[in-house]
Design an enzyme around this catalytic site. Structure first.
Site, PDB file in Angstrom:
ATOM      1  N   HIS A  55      17.266 -35.117 -15.449  1.00 23.52           N
ATOM      2  CA  HIS A  55      16.704 -35.751 -14.254  1.00 23.52           C
ATOM      3  C   HIS A  55      15.212 -35.457 -14.097  1.00 23.52           C
ATOM      4  CE1 HIS A  55      20.607 -37.109 -13.009  1.00 23.52           C
ATOM      5  NE2 HIS A  55      21.073 -35.880 -13.187  1.00 23.52           N
ATOM      6  N   CYS A  78       0.843  -1.199   0.000  1.00 20.75           N
ATOM      7  CA  CYS A  78       0.000   0.000   0.000  1.00 20.75           C
ATOM      8  C   CYS A  78       0.880   1.252   0.000  1.00 20.75           C
ATOM      9  CB  CYS A  78      -0.942   0.105   1.190  1.00 20.75           C
ATOM     10  SG  CYS A  78      -1.973  -1.339   1.403  1.00 20.75           S
ATOM     11  N   LYS A 117      11.383 -13.425 -14.599  1.00 20.00           N
ATOM     12  CA  LYS A 117      10.950 -12.228 -15.337  1.00 20.00           C
ATOM     13  C   LYS A 117       9.770 -12.585 -16.244  1.00 20.00           C
ATOM     14  CE  LYS A 117      12.277  -9.827 -13.515  1.00 20.00           C
ATOM     15  NZ  LYS A 117      13.050  -9.767 -12.353  1.00 20.00           N
ATOM     16  N   ARG A 135       3.192   0.331  -5.331  1.00 20.53           N
ATOM     17  CA  ARG A 135       3.064  -0.351  -4.040  1.00 20.53           C
ATOM     18  C   ARG A 135       1.753  -1.119  -3.904  1.00 20.53           C
ATOM     19  NH1 ARG A 135       6.729   1.525  -0.403  1.00 20.53           N
ATOM     20  NH2 ARG A 135       5.470   0.717   1.284  1.00 20.53           N
ATOM     21  N   GLU A 173       6.542 -13.315 -14.187  1.00 20.97           N
ATOM     22  CA  GLU A 173       6.005 -12.125 -13.531  1.00 20.97           C
ATOM     23  C   GLU A 173       5.205 -11.246 -14.473  1.00 20.97           C
ATOM     24  OE1 GLU A 173       8.912 -10.270 -10.196  1.00 20.97           O
ATOM     25  OE2 GLU A 173       9.820 -10.498 -12.150  1.00 20.97           O
ATOM     26  N   GLU A 198      16.447 -16.264 -12.913  1.00 19.11           N
ATOM     27  CA  GLU A 198      15.986 -14.877 -13.007  1.00 19.11           C
ATOM     28  C   GLU A 198      15.247 -14.649 -14.341  1.00 19.11           C
ATOM     29  OE1 GLU A 198      15.487 -12.535 -11.097  1.00 19.11           O
ATOM     30  OE2 GLU A 198      15.509 -10.696 -12.278  1.00 19.11           O
ATOM     31  N   ASN A 245      -0.813   1.419   6.038  1.00 20.49           N
ATOM     32  CA  ASN A 245      -0.033   0.456   5.267  1.00 20.49           C
ATOM     33  C   ASN A 245       0.569  -0.518   6.277  1.00 20.49           C
ATOM     34  OD1 ASN A 245       1.803  -0.900   3.608  1.00 20.49           O
ATOM     35  ND2 ASN A 245       3.345   0.697   3.836  1.00 20.49           N
ATOM     36  N   GLY A 246       0.236  -1.792   6.137  1.00 16.84           N
ATOM     37  CA  GLY A 246       0.764  -2.782   7.080  1.00 16.84           C
ATOM     38  C   GLY A 246      -0.325  -3.776   7.451  1.00 16.84           C
ATOM     39  N   LYS A 298       5.570  -3.978  -5.800  1.00 14.68           N
ATOM     40  CA  LYS A 298       7.008  -3.702  -5.844  1.00 14.68           C
ATOM     41  C   LYS A 298       7.669  -3.940  -4.497  1.00 14.68           C
ATOM     42  CE  LYS A 298      10.668  -2.097  -7.854  1.00 14.68           C
ATOM     43  NZ  LYS A 298      11.277  -3.148  -8.690  1.00 14.68           N
ATOM     44  N   TRP A 336      -2.905  -2.459  -1.678  1.00 11.87           N
ATOM     45  CA  TRP A 336      -2.616  -3.831  -2.083  1.00 11.87           C
ATOM     46  C   TRP A 336      -3.258  -4.690  -1.002  1.00 11.87           C
ATOM     47  CZ3 TRP A 336       0.117  -8.182  -0.280  1.00 11.87           C
ATOM     48  CH2 TRP A 336       0.383  -9.152  -1.248  1.00 11.87           C
TER      49      TRP A 336
HETATM   50  C1  G6P Z   1       8.768  -8.310  -4.872  1.00 13.36           C
HETATM   51  C2  G6P Z   1       9.126  -7.659  -6.189  1.00 13.36           C
HETATM   52  C3  G6P Z   1      10.373  -8.314  -6.767  1.00 13.36           C
HETATM   53  C4  G6P Z   1      11.519  -8.260  -5.768  1.00 13.36           C
HETATM   54  C5  G6P Z   1      11.100  -8.875  -4.422  1.00 13.36           C
HETATM   55  C6  G6P Z   1      12.131  -8.597  -3.344  1.00 13.36           C
HETATM   56  O1  G6P Z   1       8.343  -9.604  -5.093  1.00 13.36           O
HETATM   57  O2  G6P Z   1       8.070  -7.753  -7.104  1.00 13.36           O
HETATM   58  O3  G6P Z   1      10.766  -7.646  -7.949  1.00 13.36           O
HETATM   59  O4  G6P Z   1      12.617  -8.951  -6.280  1.00 13.36           O
HETATM   60  O5  G6P Z   1       9.873  -8.307  -3.975  1.00 13.36           O
HETATM   61  O6  G6P Z   1      12.142  -7.222  -3.084  1.00 13.36           O
HETATM   62  P1  G6P Z   1      13.351  -6.422  -2.508  1.00 13.36           P
HETATM   63  O7  G6P Z   1      12.878  -4.987  -2.507  1.00 13.36           O
HETATM   64  O8  G6P Z   1      13.590  -6.941  -1.127  1.00 13.36           O
HETATM   65  O9  G6P Z   1      14.514  -6.627  -3.394  1.00 13.36           O
END
Ligand code: G6P
Length: 614
Positions: A510, A2, A491, A27, A494, A487, A100-101, A609, A74
């Site tokens: 395997h 949030c 990507k 957020r 996501e 990674e 927020n929390g 994020k 969120w």
């Molecule tokens: C969320 C974001 C990711 C990020 C992860 C860890 O899932 O969408 O992109 O890698 O959090 O976040 P941080 O801010 O701790 O790197």
């Protein structure tokens, strides 16, 4: 998660609040709402969906006034709808709150309030929170500050809150614990801006106070007072930011994500700036000094992170073990914190986080710290909670990352971790002087090589056209590039919602190889490193089963071109530095596929994020 924004001062509050909310939509964007005060009445407007929907809804509403606050949500408790949207208000409609929390003990507080006659419209913990404050004020006949203070002593969990009262249009109250909150201070303290991060504030002022855990701030025109929840007065620690607005706008790109991918030559350069000067054989991370010996003499390094930061940690495992010969364990912060891990006082812990606010990483740090370990942070957001919770650390200096899927933060994290490893390897004597010097020169040339790698963009876009309708995709790599395969798959998942998995290439046989047929694209990271021959064999195994192969290769690799369906050529570098280049085409591939599928690459569904809840 949030995002929260508030304003008190001399201008119209609503435009400032709405603009701020748009900056904070990364957020969360399940719903948005604002509260204003007009003629000692509280006006609360909220809507499911994004801030633009709220804006449309506000067109025929009364929205004037120089005090206001807003929230972009969120969802954690209660589905995303108009009722569960913030701000929430008290039974008598005089108090409003944005939050927020998560309030973990909200259910028992709610039971008590129900017994006392409170009625609730929605399902959120935040609605309970403001009713709780109202009840305390009523029972104790005290000031709003005192009611908030008493409430904060009772609630368990995380919060960044702002509270407004219809009877006092000259006052904002704010508090935080574990969720971020920044206060922007205007000239003569006649104006205040509040936000979850500094981006909604910097166009008005660069004078800020980062509220600390369990502090309550009272803002009135001309005055700022901060106390802790024990009622002790704290002196505000004012800082001056040098973020520019330019840094957070899209700069001509269609999306923040693409802008951030293309910023990588510069962000890696910024990360190296002043720290590495190859022709002077100089490498120094200013943030790691007092505790440097703890890292140097650590018997073991534990790396903590989530998501992309965890992948950067996996790359670092290979790097630290190779260069510094210290055993490394990489842990998901969320697992580490709950599995009663064995932690020794001579362990060095490296916590990696772009946002510096990830709740699991923060809690894992707390645990490791309580066992006596020394914690080093690798964060992007200056002044963030994690950067403050660690003993020492190094910022990545990648600039604000707005796209939810992390890109430039990853390369900056790997760059910082490389510098850390090199620094201690040199001191431990586990790299020779010539190796050290060569690596400095090569690392210095990486920004330029990233720029060259970005020239593959048009080719990657063409390849994306062919595979945009795939239902599954596999990414395979070995050694330093195994985490890059993870990674790349992350990507794609996501932002395009295509199911993708990363594997160490040798593991394919395997199990995952059973998935291979002509419908299955496999992306191989097949650069000329110590595993080249092996990965070529792995690729042949896929081709023999009619899989489609996209290979990331070094410039001039004509051999793989005879096996793979597509090759993407990137510049050569030392094996240990290759993740900084190989990840780039994978970011671009995910980006183009997602755009072609009509997905919102900056704000993918269900994600946020900054994950400030566990
Ligand atoms: C969320 C974001 C990711 C990020 C992860 C860890 O899932 O969408 O992109 O890698 O959090 O976040 P941080 O801010 O701790 O790197």
């Amino acid at each position: 998660m949030c995002g929260i924004v508030a304003y008190l001062g001399e201008q119209e509050a609503l435009p400032i609040v709405l603009k701020g909310l748009k900056r904070l939509e990364y957020r969360g964007y399940d719903s948005a709402g604002v509260a204003l005060i007009k003629d000692n009445n509280l006006l609360v407007y909220k809507k499911k969906g994004k801030v633009t929907e709220l804006e449309g809804y506000l067109t025929d509403k009364i929205t004037t006034g120089s005090i206001g606050m807003g929230h972009t949500r969120w969802a954690t408790h209660g589905e995303p709808n108009d009722i569960n949207a913030h701000p929430h208000y008290s039974s008598d409609g005089r108090l409003a709150l944005i939050h927020n929390g998560i309030i973990e003990n909200y259910a028992s507080i709610k039971q008590e309030l129900l017994r006392k006659g409170h009625l609730f419209e929605g399902q959120t913990d935040s609605e309970v929170f403001i009713h709780f404050i109202e009840q305390i004020q009523k029972e104790n006949q005290c000031s709003l500050f005192e009611a908030v203070r008493v409430a904060l002593n009772e609630v368990v969990g995380a919060y960044a809150i702002v509270v407004m009262c219809a009877d006092d249009p000259n006052q904002l109250l704010a508090a935080r614990k574990s969720s971020p909150l920044v206060i922007g201070i205007g000239k003569d303290r006649k104006e205040f801006w509040l936000a979850s991060d500094a981006t909604p504030i910097i166009e008005y002022t660069n004078e800020v106070v980062y509220l600390e855990d369990q502090q309550i701030a009272v803002m009135q025109k001309g005055n700022l007072e901060i106390k802790d929840i024990g009622n002790v007065v704290n002196t505000p620690y004012v800082q001056y930011l040098d973020l520019t607005l330019d840094a957070i706008e899209k700069g001509g790109f269609d999306s923040f994500m693409l802008k951030e991918i293309f910023e990588q030559p510069e962000s890696v350069l910024n990360c190296l700036r002043g720290r590495l000067i190859a022709d002077q054989n100089h490498l120094q991370l200013g943030g790691i000094s007092q505790y440097a010996d703890k890292l140097l003499n650590a018997k073991r390094i534990i790396i903590l992170g989530c998501g992309t930061s965890w992948h950067a940690g996996l790359v670092a495992e290979y790097i630290f073990e190779e260069l510094a010969r210290i055993p490394v364990e990489v842990e998901y912060a969320s697992e580490f914190r709950y599995r009663n891990p064995v932690i020794y006082a001579d362990d060095a812990v490296i916590a990696i986080s772009q946002s510096g606010e990830t709740a699991d990483t923060l809690a894992a740090i707390g645990l490791a710290k309580s066992k006596g370990a020394t914690i080093f942070g690798v964060c992007n957001v200056v002044g963030s909670s994690i950067s403050r919770a660690t003993h020492e650390g190094a910022y990545t200096h990648a600039g604000p990352e707005i796209g939810v899927a992390s890109t430039k933060a990853f390369t900056a994290q790997v760059t910082v971790l490389l510098m850390m490893a090199l620094m201690i390897a040199k001191k431990r004597g586990t790299v020779s002087d010539s190796q050290f010097s060569e690596l400095l020169y090569e690392l210095e040339s990486v920004p330029e090589k990233i720029a060259k790698t970005l020239k593959t963009n048009a080719l990657v876009e063409d390849i994306a056209k062919i595979y945009k309708n795939a239902s599954n995709m596999i990414y395979a790599g070995r050694g330093f590039n195994f985490p890059v395969a993870l990674e790349g798959a992350l990507k794609l998942k996501e932002i395009s919602y295509i199911h993708a998995e990363g594997y160490p290439a040798a593991e394919m046989k395997h199990g995952p190889i059973a998935l291979i047929d002509e419908e299955m694209p496999v992306v191989f990271i097949a650069i000329k490193d110590s595993s080249y021959e092996k990965i070529v064999s792995n690729m042949q195994e896929i081709k023999a089963r009619r899989g489609r192969v996209i290979a990331i290769v070094n410039e001039g690799d004509t051999f793989i071109a005879t096996i793979a369906d597509h090759v993407i050529e990137i510049p050569s570098t030392y094996e240990i530095l290759t993740p900084l280049l190989t990840v780039i085409p994978l970011q671009l591939l995910a980006y183009h596929i997602a755009v072609m599928r009509g997905c919102n690459v900056d704000q993918p569904r269900n994600l946020a994020k900054s994950v400030t809840v566990e």
